[in-house]
Design an enzyme around this catalytic site. Sequence first.
Site, short mmCIF file in Angstrom:
data_model
loop_
_atom_site.label_atom_id
_atom_site.label_comp_id
_atom_site.label_asym_id
_atom_site.label_seq_id
_atom_site.Cartn_x
_atom_site.Cartn_y
_atom_site.Cartn_z
N SER A 83 -11.02 -1.00 -0.64
CA SER A 83 -9.63 -1.00 0.13
C SER A 83 -9.91 -1.34 1.50
O SER A 83 -8.95 -1.99 2.04
CB SER A 83 -8.91 0.29 0.08
OG SER A 83 -8.39 0.62 -1.03
N HIS A 134 -3.36 6.11 3.61
CA HIS A 134 -4.18 4.89 3.19
C HIS A 134 -3.66 3.66 3.65
O HIS A 134 -4.36 2.67 4.37
CB HIS A 134 -4.04 5.00 1.55
CG HIS A 134 -5.11 3.94 1.17
ND1 HIS A 134 -4.68 2.60 0.70
CD2 HIS A 134 -6.34 3.96 0.46
CE1 HIS A 134 -5.83 2.19 0.31
NE2 HIS A 134 -6.72 2.86 0.06
N ASP A 161 0.86 -1.11 0.03
CA ASP A 161 -0.08 -0.12 0.01
C ASP A 161 0.89 1.15 -0.04
O ASP A 161 2.02 1.34 -0.62
CB ASP A 161 -0.94 -0.16 1.21
CG ASP A 161 -2.25 0.63 0.83
OD1 ASP A 161 -2.24 1.99 0.95
OD2 ASP A 161 -3.18 -0.06 0.96
#
Length: 376
Positions: A340, A178, A142
Amino acid sequence: MDSPAGESLTVAELGAHWARYGHDLLVHDPGGPGECLVRRGELLVSRESLDPALSRLRRWVDDVEHDEDLAFARLRLRGAERDRCVDIAGEDPGVSANHVHLGSATMFGTPVLFGTGADPGPAEAVAEPAQQRWGVAVAVLDTGCDPHPWFAGRDWFEAVPEVLDADDDSEQDRQAGHGTFVAGVLLQHAPGVRISAHRVLSSLGFTDDLTVVAGLRALRRKSAARGEPVDVVLLTAGCHTAGDRCPPALRAELARFGDAVVVAAAGNHASTRPFWPAALPEVLGVAASGRGGGLAEFSNSGGWVDACAPGEDVVSSHVRLLPGSGGARRYGFARWSGTSFAAPQVAAAVAIALRDGGDRAEAARAAVRRHPSFGG
């Protein structure tokens, strides 16, 4: 994907947005059945296909970059052929475009930070996951993982700091934080796992075949060098391709993780079109459900989706750039939506089944039973 006003953003608009940061991207077949986003003028060729490919393409090739570690080369095309990279790749099975992968958070649904790990005052409390040890390792590819208080005190934690302001405009990038958020979702649902974070996704919200494959290769080598097997691989970005086939370099590298369960986000295009690598049969592709329990309006779906987990208004750990602080960070929690954040819940279910003694195949089946897809 949504704009700040809630309007749908096209792939072309996303490409134009990223082009402002100096990225030369091409939308192939805009609005058509083969629409995909690629690195303009770039082709990826496997080592065994390089010589025959060059014999056919040399007059159009400006530069060849060999990557002996990854066993393929990147060809850069010249002139007008740069816009034909997808068509040229489609004529040769040993050649592919370098596809752009999109992060699977709602791209312009900026997360709302509503508490910090240090500041007092009103904030929605989020309990820190318990300190447990299961002997199960999950690799998260990620944007990185910052030393948020949820992670910093755990003996397995190795910080992979988030890039919060890649464009140096003194504002947080839209997808910065994120990876820290995804890792927090995973830890909330599987508090005994050991997380290994690897940065393959930019803070602007995209990556490409070459970067993801390199990240997977680095993960395998690190695991082998340490003698620490990877049990679950979690990917939260993906791509469409012109022929709706998985990029060959990506598929080949994932095949080398035969002893691990690979989990991938299904994407946020509200489409049934295959999204790679989630649509691979050997990968658990994860859609998102909404607050009412049905499929979230942004989530991809289709027969290639294996599981579905809550993906709307998920709460997890987050890091935020403090304005005017010269780069200081604050840690807290955020609310965010996207496939996600459904995918780490399925990865957690796999980890629980492995903890309980299941083998790879049994763990994957258990995760799907726990989070069935619609119609599954």
